[in-house]
Motif scaffolding. Sequence first.
Motif, PDB file in Angstrom:
ATOM      1  N   VAL A  87      -7.790   5.540   9.355  1.00 16.13           N
ATOM      2  CA  VAL A  87      -6.737   5.236   8.136  1.00 16.13           C
ATOM      3  C   VAL A  87      -6.001   3.593   8.218  1.00 16.13           C
ATOM      4  CG1 VAL A  87      -4.999   4.954   6.644  1.00 16.13           C
ATOM      5  CG2 VAL A  87      -6.485   7.024   6.772  1.00 16.13           C
ATOM      6  N   GLU A  88      -6.274   3.027   7.802  1.00 19.22           N
ATOM      7  CA  GLU A  88      -5.524   1.044   8.012  1.00 19.22           C
ATOM      8  C   GLU A  88      -5.888   0.917   6.701  1.00 19.22           C
ATOM      9  OE1 GLU A  88      -7.089  -2.656   9.911  1.00 19.22           O
ATOM     10  OE2 GLU A  88      -8.044  -1.253  10.396  1.00 19.22           O
ATOM     11  N   ILE A  89      -4.110   0.623   6.958  1.00 19.48           N
ATOM     12  CA  ILE A  89      -3.403  -0.264   5.485  1.00 19.48           C
ATOM     13  C   ILE A  89      -2.584  -1.814   5.938  1.00 19.48           C
ATOM     14  CG2 ILE A  89      -1.203  -0.390   3.750  1.00 19.48           C
ATOM     15  CD1 ILE A  89      -1.471   2.992   3.707  1.00 19.48           C
ATOM     16  N   ASN A  90      -3.596  -2.489   5.323  1.00 20.28           N
ATOM     17  CA  ASN A  90      -3.574  -4.039   5.603  1.00 20.28           C
ATOM     18  C   ASN A  90      -2.099  -4.625   5.004  1.00 20.28           C
ATOM     19  OD1 ASN A  90      -4.727  -4.769   7.627  1.00 20.28           O
ATOM     20  ND2 ASN A  90      -5.813  -3.802   6.533  1.00 20.28           N
ATOM     21  N   ILE A  91      -1.149  -5.123   4.652  1.00 20.68           N
ATOM     22  CA  ILE A  91      -0.635  -5.469   3.407  1.00 20.68           C
ATOM     23  C   ILE A  91       0.258  -7.069   4.144  1.00 20.68           C
ATOM     24  CG2 ILE A  91       0.667  -3.235   3.565  1.00 20.68           C
ATOM     25  CD1 ILE A  91       3.257  -4.147   5.233  1.00 20.68           C
ATOM     26  N   PRO A  92       0.945  -7.596   2.857  1.00 25.50           N
ATOM     27  CA  PRO A  92       1.288  -9.352   3.024  1.00 25.50           C
ATOM     28  C   PRO A  92       2.293  -9.292   3.949  1.00 25.50           C
ATOM     29  CG  PRO A  92       1.430  -9.058   0.609  1.00 25.50           C
ATOM     30  CD  PRO A  92       0.954  -7.404   1.621  1.00 25.50           C
ATOM     31  N   GLN A  93       2.208 -10.210   4.915  1.00 24.30           N
ATOM     32  CA  GLN A  93       3.244 -10.787   5.938  1.00 24.30           C
ATOM     33  C   GLN A  93       4.863 -10.455   5.329  1.00 24.30           C
ATOM     34  OE1 GLN A  93       2.851 -10.349   9.038  1.00 24.30           O
ATOM     35  NE2 GLN A  93       4.141 -11.073   9.615  1.00 24.30           N
ATOM     36  N   ASN A  94       4.973 -10.702   4.260  1.00 19.95           N
ATOM     37  CA  ASN A  94       6.591 -10.694   3.950  1.00 19.95           C
ATOM     38  C   ASN A  94       6.965  -9.503   2.944  1.00 19.95           C
ATOM     39  OD1 ASN A  94       4.918 -11.455   1.791  1.00 19.95           O
ATOM     40  ND2 ASN A  94       6.692 -13.513   1.545  1.00 19.95           N
ATOM     41  N   ALA A  95       6.259  -8.560   3.360  1.00 19.79           N
ATOM     42  CA  ALA A  95       6.282  -8.058   1.927  1.00 19.79           C
ATOM     43  C   ALA A  95       7.199  -6.350   2.749  1.00 19.79           C
ATOM     44  CB  ALA A  95       5.235  -6.547   1.347  1.00 19.79           C
TER      45      ALA A  95
ATOM     46  N   VAL B 160     -14.711   4.692   2.713  1.00 20.05           N
ATOM     47  CA  VAL B 160     -13.619   3.283   1.047  1.00 20.05           C
ATOM     48  C   VAL B 160     -13.364   2.499   1.737  1.00 20.05           C
ATOM     49  CG1 VAL B 160     -11.256   4.176  -0.053  1.00 20.05           C
ATOM     50  CG2 VAL B 160     -12.854   5.155  -0.432  1.00 20.05           C
ATOM     51  N   ASP B 161     -13.409   0.951   1.079  1.00 20.43           N
ATOM     52  CA  ASP B 161     -13.270  -0.219   1.839  1.00 20.43           C
ATOM     53  C   ASP B 161     -12.968  -0.552   0.555  1.00 20.43           C
ATOM     54  OD1 ASP B 161     -12.614  -2.539   2.656  1.00 20.43           O
ATOM     55  OD2 ASP B 161     -14.882  -2.431   4.065  1.00 20.43           O
ATOM     56  N   PHE B 162     -11.424  -1.195   0.660  1.00 20.26           N
ATOM     57  CA  PHE B 162     -10.339  -1.372  -0.730  1.00 20.26           C
ATOM     58  C   PHE B 162      -9.809  -2.569  -0.315  1.00 20.26           C
ATOM     59  CE2 PHE B 162      -9.640   2.966  -3.022  1.00 20.26           C
ATOM     60  CZ  PHE B 162     -11.198   2.421  -3.635  1.00 20.26           C
ATOM     61  N   ASP B 163      -9.715  -3.889  -1.700  1.00 19.70           N
ATOM     62  CA  ASP B 163      -9.200  -5.522  -1.398  1.00 19.70           C
ATOM     63  C   ASP B 163      -8.471  -4.913  -2.646  1.00 19.70           C
ATOM     64  OD1 ASP B 163      -8.115  -7.623  -1.588  1.00 19.70           O
ATOM     65  OD2 ASP B 163      -9.564  -8.935  -0.553  1.00 19.70           O
ATOM     66  N   LEU B 164      -7.453  -5.408  -2.671  1.00 22.35           N
ATOM     67  CA  LEU B 164      -6.320  -4.551  -3.737  1.00 22.35           C
ATOM     68  C   LEU B 164      -5.744  -5.893  -3.943  1.00 22.35           C
ATOM     69  CD1 LEU B 164      -6.047  -1.145  -3.852  1.00 22.35           C
ATOM     70  CD2 LEU B 164      -8.002  -2.107  -5.188  1.00 22.35           C
ATOM     71  N   THR B 165      -6.070  -7.164  -2.997  1.00 23.22           N
ATOM     72  CA  THR B 165      -4.499  -8.297  -2.797  1.00 23.22           C
ATOM     73  C   THR B 165      -4.959  -9.119  -4.272  1.00 23.22           C
ATOM     74  OG1 THR B 165      -6.174  -8.994  -2.489  1.00 23.22           O
ATOM     75  CG2 THR B 165      -4.703  -8.413  -0.782  1.00 23.22           C
TER      76      THR B 165
ATOM     77  N   ALA C  66     -12.546  13.867   6.398  1.00 20.94           N
ATOM     78  CA  ALA C  66     -12.946  13.493   7.273  1.00 20.94           C
ATOM     79  C   ALA C  66     -13.582  12.223   6.836  1.00 20.94           C
ATOM     80  CB  ALA C  66     -14.204  14.083   7.803  1.00 20.94           C
ATOM     81  N   ALA C  67     -12.399  11.297   6.931  1.00 24.47           N
ATOM     82  CA  ALA C  67     -13.042   9.865   5.898  1.00 24.47           C
ATOM     83  C   ALA C  67     -12.506   8.325   6.649  1.00 24.47           C
ATOM     84  CB  ALA C  67     -12.361   9.752   5.176  1.00 24.47           C
ATOM     85  N   SER C  68     -13.439   7.845   5.870  1.00 25.46           N
ATOM     86  CA  SER C  68     -13.012   5.870   6.566  1.00 25.46           C
ATOM     87  C   SER C  68     -12.270   5.461   5.434  1.00 25.46           C
ATOM     88  CB  SER C  68     -14.071   5.264   7.469  1.00 25.46           C
ATOM     89  OG  SER C  68     -13.868   3.919   7.818  1.00 25.46           O
ATOM     90  N   PHE C  69     -11.143   5.201   5.894  1.00 22.24           N
ATOM     91  CA  PHE C  69     -10.050   4.750   4.726  1.00 22.24           C
ATOM     92  C   PHE C  69      -9.106   3.315   4.842  1.00 22.24           C
ATOM     93  CE2 PHE C  69      -6.039   4.033   1.624  1.00 22.24           C
ATOM     94  CZ  PHE C  69      -6.649   3.757   0.949  1.00 22.24           C
ATOM     95  N   THR C  70      -9.875   2.192   4.712  1.00 19.94           N
ATOM     96  CA  THR C  70      -9.566   1.440   4.769  1.00 19.94           C
ATOM     97  C   THR C  70      -8.917   0.542   3.451  1.00 19.94           C
ATOM     98  OG1 THR C  70     -11.366   0.430   6.684  1.00 19.94           O
ATOM     99  CG2 THR C  70      -9.852  -1.452   5.394  1.00 19.94           C
ATOM    100  N   ALA C  71      -7.318  -0.086   3.253  1.00 14.71           N
ATOM    101  CA  ALA C  71      -7.331  -1.452   1.847  1.00 14.71           C
ATOM    102  C   ALA C  71      -6.353  -2.161   2.399  1.00 14.71           C
ATOM    103  CB  ALA C  71      -5.966   0.195   1.372  1.00 14.71           C
ATOM    104  N   LYS C  72      -6.390  -3.033   1.350  1.00 14.59           N
ATOM    105  CA  LYS C  72      -5.598  -3.882   1.545  1.00 14.59           C
ATOM    106  C   LYS C  72      -4.997  -4.348   0.148  1.00 14.59           C
ATOM    107  CE  LYS C  72      -6.013  -8.950   3.238  1.00 14.59           C
ATOM    108  NZ  LYS C  72      -7.228 -10.220   3.494  1.00 14.59           N
ATOM    109  N   ILE C  73      -3.661  -4.529   0.362  1.00 16.46           N
ATOM    110  CA  ILE C  73      -2.967  -4.728  -0.789  1.00 16.46           C
ATOM    111  C   ILE C  73      -1.767  -5.439  -1.118  1.00 16.46           C
ATOM    112  CG2 ILE C  73      -1.010  -3.178  -1.405  1.00 16.46           C
ATOM    113  CD1 ILE C  73      -3.339  -2.016  -0.633  1.00 16.46           C
ATOM    114  N   GLY C  74      -1.960  -6.328  -1.489  1.00 15.99           N
ATOM    115  CA  GLY C  74      -1.538  -7.657  -2.385  1.00 15.99           C
ATOM    116  C   GLY C  74       0.426  -7.441  -2.199  1.00 15.99           C
TER     117      GLY C  74
END
Length: 328
Positions: free
Chosen positions: A266-274, A223-228, A241-249
């Motif tokens: 699992v990797e979740i990316n969030i804004p610097q100032n969130a 799963v590769d989601f760019d939700l920004t 058994a999964a690979s999950f990457t999400a980029k959150i706005g």
Amino acid sequence: MRNDRIIPGTILVMIGTIFLLHNFHVIHFHWGNLFHLWPIFLVIAGVNLVFANNKSAWATILKVSVVVAGFALLIFGNYGDRYRWWPHYTYHYDSNDDNNDDDDDDSKSGLVKVEGSSVFSEPFNVNARIAKLNIDGGATTYIINDTTNQLFSASTTEFYGKYQYNHQQTDSVATIDFKLKNNKGEFHWSDDDSKETKSNEANIKLNINPIWDIKVETGASKVDFDLTKYKLRSLTFKGGAASFTAKIGQPLTATHIEVSTGVSGVEINIPQNAACRIQTDTGLSSTSFDGFTKKDNGNYETAGFDAAKNKLYIHITGGVSDFKVHKY
């Protein structure tokens, strides 16, 4: 030292060593090895049962050697990062054939699978203020990285099974169900994107106007989601058994992310100032939370979380997984 504690202690030491070496990038642990080489644990358990009452030095050395050798295979084994998750069945199915019958196809074997492709779309209704997307089905790569003027659109490539789509709208709430049905194929998991793989893939695009609730329930998938670009109220991921990457706005007043996995990366990316709070219950999993302060057991926060107007809440549970939350 009591003899009956040597093997459990050795196993715990080996597990801790794996996570430490992986976290410090000394090794790259291939998580799929746990599935590919799981009979190792049966061998370890069997040897310990056979020699359970044997307290001699050679028996202890043998038991420890089996544990060390088994974990060495888990750590250093690399089979091209390609794993078979289910028994392989081949059958003929063309997703563009309206006369295709599921039950007939499921009963056939020995036929060559024809690659199919489908396109799904749902027009945007201006009354839809809230949209709920429910994704169900494994052995698939799910991608969200673009927008559409439709409410929902998806283009798929199918090697096993077929995708089904359903839409409902009640007042201002639109609900979309997107699932993979009758999948009896295999999923090849590769850390190297340059390697050619034959797995189902769904490229999904969403409209930026509604507030989105997204729920994903999947087995062995990527799963590769760019939700920004979206107004995200909630994101729920339940996987085996999964690979999950999400980029959150930037979060809304409250944006909730719920992750529950078995053996996953699992990797979740969030804004610097969130402003973000992480609550974890991760068992034997490894964690990496950059820019967070640990508040108490299993809870982490960014600076100024309590005073922030908009907040991001992340709840993570898992067995043996690798969880990362980074800022961008």
